[in-house]
Design an enzyme around this catalytic site. Sequence first.
Site, short mmCIF file in Angstrom:
data_model
loop_
_atom_site.label_atom_id
_atom_site.label_comp_id
_atom_site.label_asym_id
_atom_site.label_seq_id
_atom_site.Cartn_x
_atom_site.Cartn_y
_atom_site.Cartn_z
N SER A 67 25.06 -4.37 72.88
CA SER A 67 26.09 -4.06 71.88
C SER A 67 27.17 -5.12 71.73
O SER A 67 28.02 -5.01 70.84
CB SER A 67 26.73 -2.71 72.19
OG SER A 67 25.89 -1.66 71.78
N LYS B 154 27.68 -6.50 68.32
CA LYS B 154 28.54 -5.88 67.31
C LYS B 154 29.78 -6.71 67.01
O LYS B 154 30.43 -6.50 65.97
CB LYS B 154 28.93 -4.47 67.74
CG LYS B 154 27.77 -3.48 67.75
CD LYS B 154 28.24 -2.08 68.14
CE LYS B 154 27.12 -1.04 68.05
NZ LYS B 154 26.14 -1.16 69.14
N SER C 196 31.22 2.04 70.17
CA SER C 196 29.99 1.26 70.14
C SER C 196 28.86 2.01 69.44
O SER C 196 27.69 1.88 69.81
CB SER C 196 29.56 0.86 71.56
OG SER C 196 28.61 -0.17 71.52
#
Length: 445
Positions: A66, A69, A130
């Site tokens: 993640s 991101k 997230s």
Amino acid sequence: MKHIMKKRLSLLLAVLVVMTSVFVQPFSAKAQSTLDIEAESAILVDAATGKIVFAKNADEALPPASMTKMMTEYLVWEAIEEGQISWDTTTQISDYPYSISANNSFSGVGLRQNKDYTVRSLYEAMAINSDNATTIALAELIAGSEGEFVKMMNEKGEEMGLPDYKFVNSTGLDNSSLGDNYPEGTEPDETNLLSAESSALLAYHLIKDYPEALEISSIPATEFDGQQIRNWNHMLAHDTTFLKQFYYEGVDGLKTGYTDKAGYSFTGTAERDGQRYISVVMKTASEEERFAQTAKLLDYGFDNFETTELFPAGYQLEDQSSISVAKGKEDVVSVSTGQAVSFPIQKDEANQYSINYTLDEEKLNAEGELTAPVKKGDVVGSAEVVYEGENDYGYIMTGSDGPIEIVADESVEKSNWFMLTLGAVGDFFADLFTTAADWVKGLFS
């Protein structure tokens, strides 16, 4: 006998004190030069200058999970800045992100279809919790499809100069987890790749270009669609007893990451007394360990380095303080550094740095002179800082350690035509005399 035993005991204690003073030293900068970080790769960067103060396998490309991101976050901020969308723009959830949100294995926020969500709410769910589905929804809003958004991610990565990267989706999930929804133009068995260096550089650009991003990434918990969502960054000031153990003063971002392939990773940042560091740890052993290793990195930076002005603006090398000038009213011009040179260094190591000048040959004539007119502030060369100690890791961006400009300290006007003519005549007779002298010398040699 007792007196002798007492004397021997005193001697033994004295030896122990000496040994302790030798072997039990404070955890100093010198000791920390061999900092042991328990992660596959790691990096620590000064956020102001991009100076790397520690690196371990930092150029090894690994799945970032993640932490991917951060690139999606950057492109959202950019789309807002360019007026393509606003925080109040609304969108609905398509079948693809809805299916991801409905999958319990992804622990999503539970998006609903036929409901308007603002960009702000989707961004907060992505940056704080997230969430994967909200990330996909934002990618689709900006680019029309996640496949087109992935193209934007890779183009931006190239523009940023990320050294080791590959984006195949907006979330950081493995493409195999997306089923038939993996983005067009990518393969079903692919995953995103970033090195610790690239992750730090991505964070550097996000913080530098959009510092407001930290206002959101620093939120420990918030409300989304009637429910509380928490930040996976446990180093923030959470209110639960368990999470308080991970709190680190000054941390206000950025992004955690976990998949089976990636392990536990974290790109963090903290600021204390005006000094900000960006840290990355990748593939640590556990959720707790990624924060423990991050704290170790940040402690190393804050405890052992201080931003120091090594060379002030106007600094001159003794043997290169001036350059000859041709066709000018003055024969030479003084030169010096055009700006101060500052970055974090280990304490008491200022004497380990020196500076070298390199003149711009394109601005010099065949004799190595500048040609008048010369204006004050004209760039005539560049300087390079040289570190004479160990473990100089360089900078997070290529070329960020330069150029340190070498400039003219004053103006030199071009000499008038009469003086130039006299000079030319003088040069002619000087050359003629030299030639004649060489001819005569040749007759008698």
